[in-house]
Design a protein around this motif. Structure first.
Motif, mmCIF file in Angstrom:
data_model
loop_
_atom_site.group_PDB
_atom_site.id
_atom_site.type_symbol
_atom_site.label_atom_id
_atom_site.label_comp_id
_atom_site.label_asym_id
_atom_site.label_seq_id
_atom_site.Cartn_x
_atom_site.Cartn_y
_atom_site.Cartn_z
ATOM 1 N N PHE A 12 0.827 -1.197 0.000
ATOM 2 C CA PHE A 12 0.000 0.000 0.000
ATOM 3 C C PHE A 12 0.869 1.258 0.000
ATOM 4 O O PHE A 12 0.605 2.224 -0.725
ATOM 5 N N GLY A 13 1.919 1.252 0.801
ATOM 6 C CA GLY A 13 2.855 2.386 0.842
ATOM 7 C C GLY A 13 3.521 2.607 -0.504
ATOM 8 O O GLY A 13 3.677 3.746 -0.959
ATOM 9 N N ALA A 14 3.919 1.515 -1.169
ATOM 10 C CA ALA A 14 4.539 1.637 -2.491
ATOM 11 C C ALA A 14 3.546 2.210 -3.498
ATOM 12 O O ALA A 14 3.902 3.031 -4.343
ATOM 13 N N PHE A 15 2.290 1.770 -3.419
ATOM 14 C CA PHE A 15 1.259 2.282 -4.318
ATOM 15 C C PHE A 15 1.055 3.782 -4.118
ATOM 16 O O PHE A 15 1.000 4.549 -5.088
ATOM 17 N N ILE A 16 0.957 4.207 -2.871
ATOM 18 C CA ILE A 16 0.776 5.637 -2.568
ATOM 19 C C ILE A 16 1.976 6.436 -3.077
ATOM 20 O O ILE A 16 1.824 7.503 -3.686
ATOM 21 N N PHE A 17 3.175 5.927 -2.841
ATOM 22 C CA PHE A 17 4.388 6.601 -3.316
ATOM 23 C C PHE A 17 4.371 6.713 -4.837
ATOM 24 O O PHE A 17 4.662 7.769 -5.399
ATOM 25 N N TRP A 18 4.016 5.617 -5.526
ATOM 26 C CA TRP A 18 3.992 5.605 -6.987
ATOM 27 C C TRP A 18 2.991 6.629 -7.521
ATOM 28 O O TRP A 18 3.285 7.365 -8.463
ATOM 29 N N GLN A 19 1.814 6.705 -6.914
ATOM 30 C CA GLN A 19 0.806 7.654 -7.353
ATOM 31 C C GLN A 19 1.248 9.096 -7.126
ATOM 32 O O GLN A 19 1.045 9.965 -7.976
ATOM 33 N N SER A 20 1.875 9.357 -6.000
ATOM 34 C CA SER A 20 2.318 10.723 -5.720
ATOM 35 C C SER A 20 3.435 11.130 -6.680
ATOM 36 O O SER A 20 3.478 12.274 -7.141
ATOM 37 N N MET A 21 4.330 10.202 -7.022
ATOM 38 C CA MET A 21 5.393 10.513 -7.973
ATOM 39 C C MET A 21 4.802 10.762 -9.358
ATOM 40 O O MET A 21 5.260 11.648 -10.085
ATOM 41 N N ASP A 22 3.775 10.006 -9.727
ATOM 42 C CA ASP A 22 3.121 10.214 -11.019
ATOM 43 C C ASP A 22 2.507 11.605 -11.084
ATOM 44 O O ASP A 22 2.670 12.325 -12.070
ATOM 45 N N LYS A 23 1.821 12.007 -10.018
ATOM 46 C CA LYS A 23 1.219 13.343 -9.982
ATOM 47 C C LYS A 23 2.290 14.426 -10.005
ATOM 48 O O LYS A 23 2.126 15.469 -10.642
#
Length: 63
Positions: A12-23
């Motif tokens: 879940f943490g990796a997913f949140i990190f990935w989404q924030s980097m995409d934004k």
């Protein structure tokens, strides 16, 4: 149970990190596009101003 919870939390943490980097990358790209457009407009204004000054000089030299 602890391993499953840890795995879920890390995923879940990796997913949140990935989404924030995409934004963040999208925001940076848009910011760079805006900066490029602003610079192009400024260059166009300078070019037109230079042309008008040259035309004014030619009219003054003819008069």
């Amino acid at each position: 149970m602890v391993k499953v919870t840890t795995y879920f939390a890390m995923s879940f943490g990796a997913f949140i990190f990935w989404q924030s980097m995409d934004k963040l990358h999208v925001w940076i790209a848009l910011h760079q596009d805006e900066k490029q457009e602003r610079m192009e407009r400024e260059m166009e204004i300078k070019r037109v101003r230079q042309e008008l000054l040259q035309q004014a000089k030619q009219k003054d030299s003819l008069a």
